[in-house]
Motif scaffolding. Structure first.
Motif, short mmCIF file in Angstrom:
data_model
loop_
_atom_site.label_atom_id
_atom_site.label_comp_id
_atom_site.label_asym_id
_atom_site.label_seq_id
_atom_site.Cartn_x
_atom_site.Cartn_y
_atom_site.Cartn_z
N ILE A 94 21.78 11.78 9.50
CA ILE A 94 21.03 10.52 10.38
C ILE A 94 19.47 10.89 10.15
O ILE A 94 18.79 10.02 10.10
N LYS A 95 19.05 12.24 9.90
CA LYS A 95 17.69 12.41 9.73
C LYS A 95 17.07 11.91 8.19
O LYS A 95 16.21 11.25 8.23
N LEU A 96 18.07 11.98 7.49
CA LEU A 96 17.65 11.33 6.07
C LEU A 96 17.65 9.71 6.31
O LEU A 96 16.66 9.10 5.54
N LYS A 97 18.33 9.10 6.72
CA LYS A 97 18.68 7.86 7.01
C LYS A 97 17.34 7.32 7.57
O LYS A 97 16.94 6.32 7.45
N ALA A 98 17.05 7.98 8.96
CA ALA A 98 15.83 7.81 9.69
C ALA A 98 14.66 7.84 8.60
O ALA A 98 13.76 6.99 8.77
N LYS A 99 14.45 8.96 7.90
CA LYS A 99 13.40 8.89 7.03
C LYS A 99 13.36 7.79 5.86
O LYS A 99 12.07 7.33 5.80
N GLU A 100 14.56 7.43 5.43
CA GLU A 100 14.27 6.29 4.47
C GLU A 100 14.28 4.87 5.33
O GLU A 100 13.43 4.15 4.62
N VAL A 101 14.60 4.78 6.48
CA VAL A 101 14.14 3.36 7.14
C VAL A 101 12.83 3.48 7.39
O VAL A 101 12.01 2.35 7.22
N GLU A 102 12.01 4.63 7.94
CA GLU A 102 10.69 4.78 8.13
C GLU A 102 9.73 4.45 6.89
O GLU A 102 8.92 3.64 7.00
N ASP A 103 10.32 4.90 5.69
CA ASP A 103 9.63 4.90 4.51
C ASP A 103 9.57 3.36 3.99
O ASP A 103 8.59 2.62 3.76
N LYS A 104 10.83 2.78 4.12
CA LYS A 104 10.87 1.02 3.93
C LYS A 104 9.88 0.30 4.64
O LYS A 104 9.44 -0.59 4.27
N ASP A 105 10.10 0.86 6.22
CA ASP A 105 9.38 -0.01 7.02
C ASP A 105 7.55 -0.04 6.67
O ASP A 105 6.82 -0.92 6.73
N LEU A 106 7.32 1.30 6.33
CA LEU A 106 5.76 1.72 5.85
C LEU A 106 5.52 0.85 4.73
O LEU A 106 4.41 0.50 4.77
N ALA A 107 6.30 0.83 3.77
CA ALA A 107 6.03 0.20 2.55
C ALA A 107 5.96 -1.50 2.86
O ALA A 107 5.27 -2.20 2.36
N LEU A 108 6.91 -1.88 3.71
CA LEU A 108 6.83 -3.19 3.91
C LEU A 108 5.69 -3.60 4.73
O LEU A 108 5.05 -4.93 4.70
N GLN A 109 5.26 -2.87 5.68
CA GLN A 109 3.91 -3.10 6.40
C GLN A 109 2.62 -3.08 5.29
O GLN A 109 1.89 -4.05 5.45
N ALA A 110 2.80 -2.20 4.29
CA ALA A 110 1.51 -2.11 3.48
C ALA A 110 1.59 -3.66 2.59
O ALA A 110 0.68 -4.08 2.29
N LYS A 111 3.05 -4.02 2.08
CA LYS A 111 2.91 -4.92 1.38
C LYS A 111 2.27 -6.38 2.36
O LYS A 111 1.84 -7.31 1.65
N GLU A 112 2.89 -6.38 3.64
CA GLU A 112 2.45 -7.54 4.23
C GLU A 112 0.99 -7.62 4.54
O GLU A 112 0.34 -8.58 4.46
N TYR A 113 0.21 -6.35 4.75
CA TYR A 113 -0.98 -6.35 4.89
C TYR A 113 -1.92 -6.61 3.52
O TYR A 113 -2.69 -7.45 3.74
N GLU A 114 -1.46 -6.35 2.44
CA GLU A 114 -1.90 -6.72 1.07
C GLU A 114 -1.84 -8.36 1.04
O GLU A 114 -2.78 -8.91 0.51
N GLU A 115 -0.63 -8.74 1.46
CA GLU A 115 -0.60 -10.30 1.05
C GLU A 115 -1.04 -11.27 2.21
O GLU A 115 -1.32 -12.35 1.81
N GLY A 116 -1.84 -10.67 2.99
CA GLY A 116 -2.29 -11.44 4.36
C GLY A 116 -1.53 -11.80 5.52
O GLY A 116 -1.94 -12.61 5.94
N LEU A 117 -0.28 -11.59 5.45
CA LEU A 117 0.76 -12.12 6.29
C LEU A 117 0.49 -11.58 7.60
O LEU A 117 0.95 -12.16 8.70
N VAL A 118 0.13 -10.22 7.82
CA VAL A 118 0.01 -9.58 8.85
C VAL A 118 -1.59 -9.10 9.22
O VAL A 118 -1.99 -8.56 7.76
N ALA A 119 -2.39 -9.41 10.05
CA ALA A 119 -3.49 -8.70 10.23
C ALA A 119 -3.65 -7.25 10.67
O ALA A 119 -2.60 -6.84 11.15
N THR A 120 -4.36 -6.54 9.97
CA THR A 120 -4.23 -5.21 10.06
C THR A 120 -4.90 -5.12 11.56
O THR A 120 -5.60 -5.73 12.23
#
Length: 162
Positions: A94-120
């Motif tokens: 469960i800890k490993l899966k939670a870490k994977e989900v957190e990493d994916k979410d952070l990567a998705l947020q960074a991508k959305e910030y770069e593309e300008g889809l979401v304001a910082t």
């Protein structure tokens, strides 16, 4: 056998049955229901003898939750070694899966910030609450402040005489 155990209990004090030991070294005991010499019935008890008996060194998680459930009477049977190992590996997964989900979410947020889809997110540094009378006003410091060539003395006020 129960009569013999009862006689031993009454003569030598409390007899406790060792139920198990966890991976931290804590020992768990069961004290069966017994009669005192006056005939009063003392109900059965479950207890733990901590591997680290000093109270100030106790940390959260010193008793595994399976054993804690047995001590508090939420389960009838003490946990087996297989069950403890299975639950430990499950918690690690469960800890490993939670870490994977957190990493994916952070990567998705960074991508959305770069593309300008979401304001910082805006960073605000407001002190106090908006309902107070001093909100938004510059506070006068009691300590003197000095930056480069400017010097501002602090606002010291003498104590009023009584």
């Amino acid at each position: 056998m129960s009569r013999l155990a009862g006689v031993l209990r009454r003569t030598f004090g409390v007899v406790r049955d060792h139920v198990g030991t966890d991976h931290l070294g804590n020992k768990y005991y069961f004290i069966p229901e017994q009669k005192t010499w006056t005939g009063r019935i003392v109900r059965a008890k479950r207890m733990v003898v901590a591997a680290n008996p000093t109270e100030y060194e106790y940390i959260e998680g010193s008793i595994p939750m399976e054993w804690d459930a047995w001590i508090r009477g939420r389960r009838k049977e003490p946990p087996s070694v297989e069950e403890l190992l299975k639950n430990k590996s499950y918690r690690e997964q469960i800890k490993l899966k939670a870490k994977e989900v957190e990493d994916k979410d952070l990567a998705l947020q960074a991508k959305e910030y770069e593309e300008g889809l979401v304001a910082t997110p805006a960073r605000t540094f407001a002190k106090g609450h908006a309902a107070t009378t001093s909100f938004g006003k510059q506070e006068i410091s009691e300590d003197p402040t000095s930056t480069a060539n400017t010097f501002q003395p602090g606002s010291w006020m003498p104590n009023p005489k009584k």
